[in-house]
Design a protein around this motif. Structure first.
Motif, short mmCIF file in Angstrom:
data_model
loop_
_atom_site.label_atom_id
_atom_site.label_comp_id
_atom_site.label_asym_id
_atom_site.label_seq_id
_atom_site.Cartn_x
_atom_site.Cartn_y
_atom_site.Cartn_z
N GLY A 17 160.80 49.56 58.72
CA GLY A 17 162.16 49.54 58.19
C GLY A 17 162.64 48.13 57.87
N LEU A 18 162.28 47.17 58.73
CA LEU A 18 162.65 45.78 58.49
C LEU A 18 161.97 45.24 57.24
N VAL A 19 160.70 45.56 57.05
CA VAL A 19 159.98 45.10 55.87
C VAL A 19 160.57 45.72 54.60
N LEU A 20 160.91 47.00 54.66
CA LEU A 20 161.52 47.64 53.50
C LEU A 20 162.90 47.05 53.21
N SER A 21 163.67 46.76 54.25
CA SER A 21 164.99 46.12 54.08
C SER A 21 164.84 44.74 53.45
N ALA A 22 163.84 43.99 53.91
CA ALA A 22 163.59 42.67 53.32
C ALA A 22 163.22 42.81 51.85
N GLY A 23 162.46 43.85 51.51
CA GLY A 23 162.12 44.09 50.11
C GLY A 23 163.34 44.37 49.26
N LEU A 24 164.26 45.14 49.82
CA LEU A 24 165.50 45.42 49.08
C LEU A 24 166.33 44.16 48.89
N VAL A 25 166.41 43.33 49.92
CA VAL A 25 167.18 42.08 49.81
C VAL A 25 166.54 41.16 48.78
N ASP A 33 169.47 37.10 39.92
CA ASP A 33 169.10 35.87 39.23
C ASP A 33 168.56 36.14 37.83
N GLY A 34 168.51 37.40 37.44
CA GLY A 34 168.06 37.75 36.10
C GLY A 34 166.57 37.94 35.97
N ARG A 35 165.86 38.04 37.08
CA ARG A 35 164.41 38.24 37.05
C ARG A 35 164.07 39.64 37.53
N SER A 36 164.44 40.63 36.72
CA SER A 36 164.29 42.03 37.14
C SER A 36 162.83 42.46 37.24
N GLY A 37 161.97 41.97 36.37
CA GLY A 37 160.55 42.32 36.46
C GLY A 37 159.93 41.81 37.75
N THR A 38 160.21 40.57 38.08
CA THR A 38 159.72 39.99 39.33
C THR A 38 160.33 40.71 40.52
N ALA A 39 161.59 41.11 40.40
CA ALA A 39 162.24 41.84 41.49
C ALA A 39 161.54 43.16 41.76
N LEU A 40 161.16 43.86 40.71
CA LEU A 40 160.46 45.14 40.88
C LEU A 40 159.08 44.95 41.51
N VAL A 41 158.37 43.91 41.10
CA VAL A 41 157.04 43.65 41.66
C VAL A 41 157.16 43.29 43.14
N ALA A 42 158.11 42.42 43.49
CA ALA A 42 158.30 42.03 44.88
C ALA A 42 158.73 43.22 45.73
N LEU A 43 159.64 44.03 45.20
CA LEU A 43 160.07 45.22 45.93
C LEU A 43 158.92 46.20 46.12
N ALA A 45 155.71 45.46 46.26
CA ALA A 45 154.77 44.89 47.23
C ALA A 45 155.27 45.11 48.65
N LEU A 46 156.54 44.84 48.89
CA LEU A 46 157.08 45.02 50.24
C LEU A 46 157.22 46.49 50.62
N ALA A 47 157.53 47.33 49.66
CA ALA A 47 157.59 48.77 49.94
C ALA A 47 156.20 49.31 50.26
N GLY A 48 155.19 48.85 49.54
CA GLY A 48 153.82 49.24 49.84
C GLY A 48 153.38 48.76 51.22
N TYR A 49 153.76 47.53 51.57
CA TYR A 49 153.40 47.01 52.88
C TYR A 49 154.14 47.79 53.98
N ALA A 50 155.39 48.16 53.73
CA ALA A 50 156.13 48.97 54.70
C ALA A 50 155.48 50.34 54.87
N ALA A 51 155.01 50.93 53.78
CA ALA A 51 154.32 52.21 53.86
C ALA A 51 153.02 52.09 54.66
N TYR A 52 152.31 51.00 54.46
CA TYR A 52 151.09 50.72 55.22
C TYR A 52 151.40 50.62 56.71
#
Length: 130
Positions: A17-25, A33-43, A45-52
């Motif tokens: 849950g903490l990892v997923l919350s960090a991904g959302l933040v 900051d206007g970097r929506s593509g990078t935001a989706l990739v980072a989210l 990656a962290l959502a996948g790690y949280a699922a793992y």
């Protein structure tokens, strides 16, 4: 029994849950900051790690397979391999997040994170005999 305290414990869900919350933040900060593509990739990656982490939260011990032999040496080798994979996964996901927050190119880290995720998924499916 499904109502046993160890099955209901929220502590097992704290780290995923903490990892997923960090991904959302991180996703919100990058999107603001206007970097929506990078935001989706980072989210992702962290959502996948949280699922793992959520998938492995109930893992009592590492199973020993015939490929590692048998006995103490086999268990030590399997634990070492698992720890190596865990540390490398954390390093790649961490580097992806740091580079994305710095505004640097994350392509290499995104590919490495995707390869790690797909490899683990295929290994988990093969290990279940599916």
């Amino acid at each position: 029994m499904w109502i046993a305290p160890e099955r209901r414990s929220l502590g097992r869900w704290a780290v995923p849950g903490l990892v997923l919350s960090a991904g959302l933040v991180v996703g919100v900060v990058l999107a603001a900051d206007g970097r929506s593509g990078t935001a989706l990739v980072a989210l992702a990656a962290l959502a996948g790690y949280a699922a793992y982490l959520a998938y492995r939260r109930n893992e009592p011990a590492l199973p020993v397979s015939e490929g590692f032999g048998s006995g103490t040496r086999a268990r030590a080798h399997l634990r070492a391999a698992a720890m190596t994979g865990d540390v490398l996964t954390v390093a790649v996901v961490g580097a992806l997040i740091v580079q994305s927050l710095r505004g640097a190119d994350i392509t290499a880290y995104a590919w490495l994170a995707a390869v790690a995720g797909v490899t683990y998924l295929l290994s988990a499916l093969a290990g279940r005999g599916l």
